[in-house]
Design a protein around this motif. Structure first.
Motif, PDB file in Angstrom:
ATOM      1  N   SER A 162      62.082  17.314  73.527  1.00  0.00           N
ATOM      2  CA  SER A 162      60.877  16.691  72.999  1.00  0.00           C
ATOM      3  C   SER A 162      59.650  17.552  73.332  1.00  0.00           C
ATOM      4  CB  SER A 162      60.707  15.282  73.581  1.00  0.00           C
ATOM      5  OG  SER A 162      60.398  15.339  74.961  1.00  0.00           O
ATOM      6  N   PRO A 163      58.546  17.337  72.632  1.00  0.00           N
ATOM      7  CA  PRO A 163      57.334  18.133  72.859  1.00  0.00           C
ATOM      8  C   PRO A 163      56.848  18.139  74.316  1.00  0.00           C
ATOM      9  CG  PRO A 163      57.111  16.868  70.839  1.00  0.00           C
ATOM     10  CD  PRO A 163      58.395  16.413  71.510  1.00  0.00           C
ATOM     11  N   ARG A 164      57.129  17.100  75.063  1.00  0.00           N
ATOM     12  CA  ARG A 164      56.630  17.037  76.440  1.00  0.00           C
ATOM     13  C   ARG A 164      57.200  18.143  77.336  1.00  0.00           C
ATOM     14  NH1 ARG A 164      58.692  11.520  79.095  1.00  0.00           N
ATOM     15  NH2 ARG A 164      57.416  12.278  80.793  1.00  0.00           N
ATOM     16  N   ASP A 197      58.441  21.158  75.889  1.00  0.00           N
ATOM     17  CA  ASP A 197      58.511  22.368  75.075  1.00  0.00           C
ATOM     18  C   ASP A 197      57.969  23.602  75.796  1.00  0.00           C
ATOM     19  OD1 ASP A 197      59.070  23.666  72.489  1.00  0.00           O
ATOM     20  OD2 ASP A 197      56.882  23.937  72.472  1.00  0.00           O
TER      21      ASP A 197
END
Length: 108
Positions: free
Chosen positions: A33-35, A37
């Motif tokens: 997830s983007p958290r 990345d």
């Protein structure tokens, strides 16, 4: 596909394997997830080298290592954060996830 169950133990084992696969999928999705990345992407890019090519097996190894062993700034791992954020997980699921983490550490 039809699966023939020969005993309650086999049905229980099959259920456990299915639950492990389900949790692993959710955990990998969480890690990608983007958290996370900005931490995971450099690891994958480094492994890909200047050719920017990475085979699937190596990518899986890197992602697993990131999930189970990579220490975030607070000292926790991705699996620690996943478990902490999932209040809906049964105790057995939590133990299974942390058990995978311990098993992975022993292999290293």
């Amino acid at each position: 596909m039809t699966v023939v169950v020969r005993s309650e133990d086999e049905a229980s084992l099959r259920g456990l394997i299915e639950r492990c696969a389900e949790l692993k999928g959710e955990l990998v999705e969480f890690a990608q997830s983007p958290r996370f990345d900005r931490r995971l992407t450099p690891l994958l890019l480094e492994a890909a080298g200047p050719e920017r090519q990475l085979d699937e097996g190596e990518a899986i190894r890197i992602i697993d290592n990131f999930i189970l062993r990579y220490r975030l700034p607070d000292g926790s791992t991705v699996v620690d954060r996943f478990v902490a954020g999932r209040r809906d997980l049964a105790e057995g699921d939590r133990e299974m996830l942390h058990g995978e983490e311990l098993l992975h550490r022993r292999k290293a």
